[in-house]
Design an enzyme around this catalytic site. Structure first.
Site, PDB file in Angstrom:
ATOM      1  N   GLU A 108       0.822  -1.214   0.000  1.00  0.00           N
ATOM      2  CA  GLU A 108       0.000   0.000   0.000  1.00  0.00           C
ATOM      3  C   GLU A 108       0.857   1.267   0.000  1.00  0.00           C
ATOM      4  O   GLU A 108       0.391   2.336   0.395  1.00  0.00           O
ATOM      5  CB  GLU A 108      -0.977   0.019   1.194  1.00  0.00           C
ATOM      6  CG  GLU A 108      -1.705  -1.278   1.462  1.00  0.00           C
ATOM      7  CD  GLU A 108      -2.665  -1.692   0.352  1.00  0.00           C
ATOM      8  OE1 GLU A 108      -2.676  -1.034  -0.703  1.00  0.00           O
ATOM      9  OE2 GLU A 108      -3.403  -2.664   0.540  1.00  0.00           O
ATOM     10  N   ASP A 141      -0.481  -0.856 -11.175  1.00  0.00           N
ATOM     11  CA  ASP A 141      -0.869  -2.229 -10.893  1.00  0.00           C
ATOM     12  C   ASP A 141      -0.756  -3.032 -12.187  1.00  0.00           C
ATOM     13  O   ASP A 141      -1.185  -2.575 -13.257  1.00  0.00           O
ATOM     14  CB  ASP A 141      -2.311  -2.297 -10.385  1.00  0.00           C
ATOM     15  CG  ASP A 141      -2.450  -1.817  -8.947  1.00  0.00           C
ATOM     16  OD1 ASP A 141      -1.423  -1.768  -8.246  1.00  0.00           O
ATOM     17  OD2 ASP A 141      -3.573  -1.480  -8.551  1.00  0.00           O
TER      18      ASP A 141
END
Length: 539
Positions: free
Chosen positions: A194, A381
């Site tokens: 994160e 991502d």
């Protein structure tokens, strides 16, 4: 470094999905894995192997979180993936033969495109990958110098709010062990889960109501009684010397105004501009751990909350699925309309070429060709390329080939850049993440507080366990419970019920392990490798 001798771009792809093996199939579960593998990982592997065959090196940096990498190498999941992919091929064959003539007239060409692609994927899987798994070929590319592989903690926990140093060390060492076991080399770089970072000092307490909440939702947590070194100390202790954090984590302490980091990427920074910190790594505090910051202005040019290349009207629409075949057979057409036109692969390919040219032009506008210290970290991502943006792997290959021939801008891995151009500056970084407000808001809310309370109680219980198989099984369940995915899914209202069920399931299995009951049943779900707990008794 591929390409020119001036500045460079470091493409960094972050691959993560939580542990789904035998924990649901559809709509949430193993299906998520198989969609990502077929739509992103296999096409990405195919792209990289073509680039490698043409002699390109230092192309990009890719991270597979250990919890995902274990599943990518798991024989049970590979067999299930093979069956799933085979069914997709058969579904298309049936659709193309049984559909009414009117449907064939509209969607026949795109169905044939899908059928050819699915058949290629099945052949790619059966041509060795089914036996060796999906990690091994990426490891070979790393060995050949084409890519760098990143590692990470075992189950992608939110490290800034972990308060037990022995469990932080355990998560990190277990994750690096997985990386070494599956790739043959111990990772020295990580994408911090994160993009979470915490400096030295008291750890915030997510189990208690915050003493305030900012307008952007950021909770200002009450400090706990636990005072720990900065996370860089734990990384350094484990042999990690570089990591990826969010751009604002570096820009803010360098003096950039709030949200200044998101201004247009085509503006060259003036000499001494605080945003220069985004174009070169820094040492974290007094450590020998380098932080690379995501250049959000550059990254957002590709995809951002409001659009980017994948929103082009000629690209395949992610959300529109034809009812006949169950495939995504329409193009975006118009983002404000529900009336979609059939997907046209050739027209989309022309847009890929144009957008590749545009991105390379953006890099030229952003980088000063005289500054060969500069590196733009374009981080995404992995699932953006193929899953969310169908044409993404094509675009990525087009950009990388253009940069390979570029005289002023090239590509690099993070490790390669660090070796050539070590940081010249140090920064004391703030507690931060990539989430809302760049704080804890995506994981700590009123709705997730109970999860943190249960995690803390389980951590306390774990500290009382004696060595042995039961403790090893409890460790596995505890790390599953610590995954950042569950509070994130609840805070973002994404498959909330599934996340709640997973937390409660791992709590129950944790108690079962602590009692030494039915350990083989637990292994059936969650422990194919039977790795022992790395945390010593007593921390």
């Amino acid at each position: 470094m591929s390409g020119g001798g001036g500045g460079s771009v470091a493409f960094v792809l972050h691959s993560h999905l939580p542990w789904f093996r035998r924990n649901g199939v559809f709509p949430v579960g193993e299906e998520w894995l198989f969609q990502s593998w077929s739509e992103s990982y296999l096409p990405l592997l195919d792209t990289l192997e073509r680039l490698a065959a043409d002699g390109l090196t230092d192309v990009m940096t890719i991270g597979f979180t250990p919890v995902l990498a274990e599943q990518m190498a798991d024989p049970y999941l590979l067999a299930e993936f093979h069956s799933w992919l085979g069914r997709r091929v058969l579904d298309l064959q049936w659709t193309m033969s049984a559909a009414p003539a009117s449907d064939k007239a509209v969607l026949g060409p795109v169905w044939r495109h899908h059928a050819q692609r699915q058949a290629r994927l099945l052949t790619q899987l059966e041509d060795g990958l089914l036996g060796e798994g999906l990690v091994a070929p990426f490891a070979r590319l790393a060995d050949a110098g084409v890519i760098e592989l990143l590692g990470g903690p075992a189950t992608h926990p939110y490290l800034p709010l972990m308060a037990d140093p022995s469990l932080i060390r355990g998560q990190i060492s277990a994750g690096l062990d997985v990386g070494e076991a599956l790739t043959g080399r111990r990772p020295t770089g990580v994408w911090a889960p994160e993009c979470g970072y915490r400096p030295a000092g008291p750890v915030g307490d997510p189990t208690a109501p915050p003493h305030d909440v900012r307008p952007d939702g950021t909770p200002l947590l009450v400090p706990s009684a636990v005072d720990l070194p900065g996370l860089e100390a734990f990384w350094a202790e484990a042999g990690v010397d570089h990591l990826v954090l969010d751009g604002p984590t570096l820009a803010r302490p360098a003096g950039a105004a709030d949200r200044e980091w998101a201004r247009t990427a085509r503006d060259l920074h003036a000499v001494g501009d605080p945003l220069d910190v985004l174009d070169r790594p820094v040492w974290i505090a007094d450590s020998d751990v380098a932080a690379f910051g995501r250049n959000l202005a550059v990254s957002y040019a590709v995809w951002n909350p409001h659009g980017g290349y994948p929103a082009d009207v000629w690209y395949r629409d992610f959300h529109a699925i034809d009812l006949e075949g169950g495939f995504k057979s329409w193009r975006v057409t118009d983002t404000s309309s529900l009336a979609k036109q059939p997907y046209e692969p050739d027209a989309a390919a022309a847009r890929v070429a144009a957008h590749a040219d545009d991105f390379v032009g953006l890099l030229h506008a952003h980088l000063d060709p005289r500054d060969d210290d500069a590196v733009v970290v374009a981080a995404y991502d992995t699932e953006l390329f193929g899953h969310w943006w169908y044409e993404g792997p094509q675009w990525l290959e087009a950009v990388l080939r253009r940069l390979a021939d570029d005289p002023t801008v090239g590509t690099t891995t993070l490790a390669g850049h660090l070796a050539r151009r070590p940081p010249a500056a140090r920064l004391r970084l703030p507690e931060s993440s990539w989430g809302w407000g760049k704080g804890h808001a995506a994981w700590v809310t009123d709705e997730t507080r109970w999860i943190w309370q249960e995690i803390r109680a389980a951590e306390d219980r774990f500290a009382t366990l004696a060595d042995g198989p039961a403790r090893d099984a409890a460790w596995r369940q505890l790390t599953m419970l610590q995954a950042s995915d569950w509070p994130f899914m609840i805070a973002r209202d994404q498959s909330t019920q599934y996340a709640v069920e997973r937390v409660k399931t791992h709590l129950a299995r944790f108690e079962q392990a602590c009692a030494g009951q039915d350990l083989e049943e637990l292994a059936w779900h969650d422990d194919p490798s039977r790795r022992p707990c790395p945390v010593p008794i007593g921390g």
